[in-house]
Design a protein around this motif. Structure first.
Motif, PDB file in Angstrom:
ATOM      1  N   LEU A   1       0.837  -1.204   0.000  1.00  0.00           N
ATOM      2  CA  LEU A   1       0.000   0.000   0.000  1.00  0.00           C
ATOM      3  C   LEU A   1       0.867   1.247   0.000  1.00  0.00           C
ATOM      4  N   GLY A   2       0.368   2.280  -0.657  1.00  0.00           N
ATOM      5  CA  GLY A   2       1.039   3.578  -0.663  1.00  0.00           C
ATOM      6  C   GLY A   2       0.600   4.411   0.534  1.00  0.00           C
TER       7      GLY A   2
ATOM      8  N   ARG B   1     -12.296  -0.159 -11.051  1.00  0.00           N
ATOM      9  CA  ARG B   1     -11.418  -1.247 -10.607  1.00  0.00           C
ATOM     10  C   ARG B   1     -11.069  -1.148  -9.128  1.00  0.00           C
ATOM     11  N   ALA B   2     -11.404  -0.054  -8.480  1.00  0.00           N
ATOM     12  CA  ALA B   2     -11.032   0.169  -7.082  1.00  0.00           C
ATOM     13  C   ALA B   2     -11.843  -0.715  -6.148  1.00  0.00           C
TER      14      ALA B   2
ATOM     15  N   ILE C   1      -6.431   4.751  -0.219  1.00  0.00           N
ATOM     16  CA  ILE C   1      -5.086   4.194  -0.090  1.00  0.00           C
ATOM     17  C   ILE C   1      -4.659   3.606  -1.434  1.00  0.00           C
ATOM     18  N   PRO C   2      -3.640   4.164  -2.074  1.00  0.00           N
ATOM     19  CA  PRO C   2      -3.168   3.600  -3.349  1.00  0.00           C
ATOM     20  C   PRO C   2      -2.563   2.209  -3.134  1.00  0.00           C
TER      21      PRO C   2
ATOM     22  N   TYR D   1      -6.641   1.513  -6.077  1.00  0.00           N
ATOM     23  CA  TYR D   1      -6.680   2.054  -4.717  1.00  0.00           C
ATOM     24  C   TYR D   1      -7.807   1.402  -3.931  1.00  0.00           C
ATOM     25  N   LEU D   2      -7.729   1.591  -2.608  1.00  0.00           N
ATOM     26  CA  LEU D   2      -8.793   1.158  -1.709  1.00  0.00           C
ATOM     27  C   LEU D   2      -9.508   2.413  -1.222  1.00  0.00           C
TER      28      LEU D   2
END
Length: 153
Positions: free
Chosen positions: A83-84, A105-106, A120-121, A131-132
């Motif tokens: 996670l970023g 797509r997230a 969160i990327p 991302y989330l």
């Protein structure tokens, strides 16, 4: 120093007004069954309230946790290393990310009754999820827990 077993845990429970609605569903069921007598009326009251409460409880039982170097959000489990940097979203920005800015797509764990969120990327190149998006009542605490878990992982 050992990190705590569960630095962050939140249950996205249904708001209190939903429980009032559950009681009103029971009253509606009781009124529907009123012509059949007292016993069906009581059965409708109890059964309707119970059925509505089960639905509200199951919808509000989803949890977000940061445990053992992983973020667990509902059915998703992803290591914090993939996670970023998390971004706290205020109510206006959260609304934008769950509508016109949203990527199909997230991974979206959203609850409309919770105005704030965290984005969160996902940095794992093998994961197609960009991302989330997580609805949370405590976005800053979640970001802090993710940063702590990443530092200790």
């Amino acid at each position: 120093m050992q990190p705590s077993a569960s630095p962050y845990e939140e249950r996205l429970s249904a708001p209190r007004t939903w429980w009032l609605i559950c009681a009103l569903v029971g009253v509606a069921m009781a009124l529907i069954l009123l012509p059949f007598g007292t016993l069906p009326l009581l059965g409708g009251l109890v059964g309707g309230t119970a059925a509505a409460a089960v639905v509200a409880s199951s919808y509000g039982s989803v949890r977000i946790r940061v445990v053992g170097g992983a973020l667990i959000a509902g059915e998703a489990k992803i290591p914090v290393a993939a996670l970023g940097d998390a971004e706290v979203l205020d109510p206006e920005e959260a609304r934008a990310w769950r509508s016109h800015k949203a990527d199909p797509r997230a991974f979206m764990l959203l609850r409309a009754y919770i105005p704030t969120a965290v984005r969160i990327p996902v940095t794992d190149p093998d994961d197609p999820t960009p991302y989330l998006y997580l609805s949370t009542r405590e976005p800053r605490s979640l970001v802090t827990a993710l940063e702590t878990a990443r530092a200790t992982a």
